[in-house]
Design a protein around this motif. Structure first.
Motif, PDB file in Angstrom:
ATOM      1  N   PRO A   1      50.840  28.426   4.790  1.00  0.00           N
ATOM      2  CA  PRO A   1      51.202  29.675   4.111  1.00  0.00           C
ATOM      3  C   PRO A   1      51.790  30.692   5.090  1.00  0.00           C
ATOM      4  CG  PRO A   1      49.030  28.920   3.401  1.00  0.00           C
ATOM      5  CD  PRO A   1      49.431  28.046   4.563  1.00  0.00           C
ATOM      6  N   GLY A   2      52.868  31.326   4.663  1.00  0.00           N
ATOM      7  CA  GLY A   2      53.482  32.361   5.477  1.00  0.00           C
ATOM      8  C   GLY A   2      54.377  31.862   6.588  1.00  0.00           C
ATOM      9  N   TYR A   3      54.655  30.562   6.636  1.00  0.00           N
ATOM     10  CA  TYR A   3      55.512  30.056   7.712  1.00  0.00           C
ATOM     11  C   TYR A   3      56.916  30.646   7.577  1.00  0.00           C
ATOM     12  CZ  TYR A   3      57.151  26.901  11.329  1.00  0.00           C
ATOM     13  OH  TYR A   3      57.657  26.397  12.512  1.00  0.00           O
ATOM     14  N   PHE A   4      57.523  30.970   8.708  1.00  0.00           N
ATOM     15  CA  PHE A   4      58.778  31.726   8.721  1.00  0.00           C
ATOM     16  C   PHE A   4      59.980  30.923   8.228  1.00  0.00           C
ATOM     17  CE2 PHE A   4      62.610  33.096  11.127  1.00  0.00           C
ATOM     18  CZ  PHE A   4      62.748  34.370  10.584  1.00  0.00           C
ATOM     19  N   LEU A   5      60.056  29.645   8.586  1.00  0.00           N
ATOM     20  CA  LEU A   5      61.259  28.833   8.316  1.00  0.00           C
ATOM     21  C   LEU A   5      60.925  27.796   7.255  1.00  0.00           C
ATOM     22  CD1 LEU A   5      64.211  28.416   9.420  1.00  0.00           C
ATOM     23  CD2 LEU A   5      63.253  26.553  10.792  1.00  0.00           C
TER      24      LEU A   5
ATOM     25  N   GLU B   1      47.422  30.442  14.272  1.00  0.00           N
ATOM     26  CA  GLU B   1      48.804  30.520  14.728  1.00  0.00           C
ATOM     27  C   GLU B   1      49.480  29.149  14.671  1.00  0.00           C
ATOM     28  OE1 GLU B   1      48.568  34.439  17.591  1.00  0.00           O
ATOM     29  OE2 GLU B   1      48.554  32.477  18.558  1.00  0.00           O
ATOM     30  N   ARG B   2      50.728  29.175  14.242  1.00  0.00           N
ATOM     31  CA  ARG B   2      51.502  27.938  14.082  1.00  0.00           C
ATOM     32  C   ARG B   2      52.896  28.128  14.680  1.00  0.00           C
ATOM     33  NH1 ARG B   2      47.050  26.836  13.250  1.00  0.00           N
ATOM     34  NH2 ARG B   2      46.135  25.618  11.546  1.00  0.00           N
ATOM     35  N   GLY B   3      52.910  28.545  15.938  1.00  0.00           N
ATOM     36  CA  GLY B   3      54.168  28.749  16.630  1.00  0.00           C
ATOM     37  C   GLY B   3      54.368  30.200  17.010  1.00  0.00           C
ATOM     38  N   LEU B   4      55.203  30.407  18.047  1.00  0.00           N
ATOM     39  CA  LEU B   4      55.439  31.741  18.590  1.00  0.00           C
ATOM     40  C   LEU B   4      56.915  32.132  18.630  1.00  0.00           C
ATOM     41  CD1 LEU B   4      53.071  31.469  21.710  1.00  0.00           C
ATOM     42  CD2 LEU B   4      52.551  32.545  19.506  1.00  0.00           C
ATOM     43  N   ALA B   5      57.795  31.213  18.311  1.00  0.00           N
ATOM     44  CA  ALA B   5      59.216  31.424  18.588  1.00  0.00           C
ATOM     45  C   ALA B   5      59.810  32.618  17.864  1.00  0.00           C
ATOM     46  CB  ALA B   5      60.012  30.159  18.254  1.00  0.00           C
TER      47      ALA B   5
ATOM     48  N   LEU C   1      58.846  12.362  20.483  1.00  0.00           N
ATOM     49  CA  LEU C   1      58.735  13.739  20.018  1.00  0.00           C
ATOM     50  C   LEU C   1      57.307  14.236  20.187  1.00  0.00           C
ATOM     51  CD1 LEU C   1      59.839  16.217  18.246  1.00  0.00           C
ATOM     52  CD2 LEU C   1      58.906  14.984  16.299  1.00  0.00           C
ATOM     53  N   PHE C   2      57.165  15.511  20.554  1.00  0.00           N
ATOM     54  CA  PHE C   2      55.910  16.238  20.367  1.00  0.00           C
ATOM     55  C   PHE C   2      56.251  17.710  20.208  1.00  0.00           C
ATOM     56  CE2 PHE C   2      56.373  15.813  25.013  1.00  0.00           C
ATOM     57  CZ  PHE C   2      56.293  17.134  25.420  1.00  0.00           C
ATOM     58  N   ASN C   3      55.246  18.533  19.916  1.00  0.00           N
ATOM     59  CA  ASN C   3      55.465  19.955  19.672  1.00  0.00           C
ATOM     60  C   ASN C   3      55.188  20.776  20.919  1.00  0.00           C
ATOM     61  OD1 ASN C   3      55.777  19.111  17.041  1.00  0.00           O
ATOM     62  ND2 ASN C   3      54.106  20.321  16.208  1.00  0.00           N
ATOM     63  N   ALA C   4      55.899  21.876  21.060  1.00  0.00           N
ATOM     64  CA  ALA C   4      55.542  22.875  22.060  1.00  0.00           C
ATOM     65  C   ALA C   4      54.230  23.535  21.646  1.00  0.00           C
ATOM     66  CB  ALA C   4      56.652  23.909  22.184  1.00  0.00           C
ATOM     67  N   PRO C   5      53.482  24.124  22.585  1.00  0.00           N
ATOM     68  CA  PRO C   5      52.234  24.798  22.226  1.00  0.00           C
ATOM     69  C   PRO C   5      52.455  25.828  21.119  1.00  0.00           C
ATOM     70  CG  PRO C   5      52.389  24.580  24.607  1.00  0.00           C
ATOM     71  CD  PRO C   5      53.718  24.140  24.046  1.00  0.00           C
ATOM     72  N   PRO C   6      51.549  25.875  20.113  1.00  0.00           N
ATOM     73  CA  PRO C   6      51.770  26.708  18.931  1.00  0.00           C
ATOM     74  C   PRO C   6      51.138  28.086  18.977  1.00  0.00           C
ATOM     75  CG  PRO C   6      49.919  25.271  18.532  1.00  0.00           C
ATOM     76  CD  PRO C   6      50.376  24.983  19.955  1.00  0.00           C
ATOM     77  N   GLY C   7      50.554  28.479  20.101  1.00  0.00           N
ATOM     78  CA  GLY C   7      49.768  29.699  20.126  1.00  0.00           C
ATOM     79  C   GLY C   7      48.298  29.352  19.997  1.00  0.00           C
TER      80      GLY C   7
ATOM     81  N   MET D   1      57.881  25.432  17.081  1.00  0.00           N
ATOM     82  CA  MET D   1      57.464  26.025  15.811  1.00  0.00           C
ATOM     83  C   MET D   1      57.766  27.524  15.786  1.00  0.00           C
ATOM     84  SD  MET D   1      53.874  24.022  15.057  1.00  0.00           S
ATOM     85  CE  MET D   1      53.930  24.386  13.286  1.00  0.00           C
ATOM     86  N   ALA D   2      58.217  28.002  14.628  1.00  0.00           N
ATOM     87  CA  ALA D   2      58.620  29.396  14.476  1.00  0.00           C
ATOM     88  C   ALA D   2      57.430  30.331  14.403  1.00  0.00           C
ATOM     89  CB  ALA D   2      59.474  29.554  13.221  1.00  0.00           C
ATOM     90  N   GLY D   3      56.406  29.955  13.643  1.00  0.00           N
ATOM     91  CA  GLY D   3      55.240  30.796  13.451  1.00  0.00           C
ATOM     92  C   GLY D   3      55.155  31.382  12.056  1.00  0.00           C
ATOM     93  N   ARG D   4      54.002  31.977  11.757  1.00  0.00           N
ATOM     94  CA  ARG D   4      53.772  32.651  10.484  1.00  0.00           C
ATOM     95  C   ARG D   4      54.300  34.089  10.550  1.00  0.00           C
ATOM     96  NH1 ARG D   4      49.101  30.101   7.571  1.00  0.00           N
ATOM     97  NH2 ARG D   4      48.061  28.652   8.981  1.00  0.00           N
TER      98      ARG D   4
END
Length: 261
Positions: A151-155, A70-74, A58-64, A105-108
């Motif tokens: 803080p503020g994460y979408f999911l 930024e913690r994700g763009l989805a 496992l690894f993460n897609a680029p988060p922005g 990652m969904a993002g803030r």
């Protein structure tokens, strides 16, 4: 037998990142995961992975732009082109590393953007990404994350994540169930495992002690009990050890020997 993967972004901080593959192998880990492997060319990472004899699971897609928080763009409307470029980079690395799973990652939540607009964007982006990943033989994962750590994460909740997976209805889109986040946001971890593991929608588990995110044998969550539940439910996937060691990583692995006994 339960399968544990060392998280190389958090564990073995006493070593340079690429040296952590050998360190994890020396402690008996057959699998590893990390957050972002992109600082080194994929070929360099694969060389260290092969030399250590471990699998990248496992690894993460680029988060922005992390420097901007930024913690994700989805789930971010208007950022689709950047999101798609990040997915393409992640799938390139996944192919090079023979890695079966990528966390997206969904993002803030940005100011002034409605949850409905974000949810629509999230589903559309995940649908597109899952189709790209399917041709590469990769499963995409979405993870509920607590808003104390981000803080503020979408999911944030398990039921929200499963509703998204069901709505997108792609066979290679699943939930990454981090029991550390689940305990902080919802608690009742045993009931959540019994509810969601039998659905087949959980593609990966992660663990850490609560509340300090240290070794699983530190804190309020009884992982001895949890591991027993996972055996009862015949969970056969990987369990990522995404925690910050309280001291030396290797010294703190007494919990792992007990879990394997």
């Amino acid at each position: 037998m339960l399968k544990f993967a060392a998280n190389l972004s958090m564990m073995y901080p006493e070593h340079a990142f690429l040296d952590r593959y050998a360190a994890a192998a020396a402690d008996g880990f057959a699998g590893v995961e990390c957050m972002f492997p992109y600082e080194s060319p994929a070929a360099f990472v694969r060389e260290r992975m092969n030399a250590a004899g471990v699998a990248q699971v496992l690894f993460n897609a680029p988060p922005g732009v992390v420097a901007r928080g930024e913690r994700g763009l989805a789930a971010l409307p208007g950022r689709q082109a950047e999101f798609q470029a990040g997915i393409e980079q992640a799938l390139s690395y996944a192919t090079a590393l023979a890695c079966p799973n990528v966390h997206v990652m969904a993002g803030r939540v940005p100011d002034g953007v409605s949850r409905e607009a974000m949810l629509d964007c999230y589903r559309e982006n995940l649908d597109w990404a899952a189709r790209q990943a399917r041709s590469a033989g990769v499963t995409l994962l979405i993870e509920p994350i607590n808003t104390r750590d981000i803080p503020g994460y979408f999911l944030n909740r398990q039921d929200e994540a499963h509703a998204v997976v069901q709505a997108v209805n792609a066979p290679n889109l699943k939930v990454q169930m981090d029991l550390y986040h689940c305990q902080i946001v919802e608690g009742d971890v045993t009931a959540k495992l019994r509810e969601y593991l039998p659905t087949g929608r959980v593609g990966h588990l992660q663990i850490a002690g609560v509340p300090l995110r240290q070794e699983p044998d530190r804190g309020e969550l009884d992982y001895g009990w949890v591991f027993g539940v996972l055996r009862e439910l015949r969970y056969g996937g990987w369990i990522g050890c995404e925690y910050r060691p309280a001291g030396s990583t290797s010294t703190g692995l007494r919990w792992l020997a007990a879990a394997r006994a």
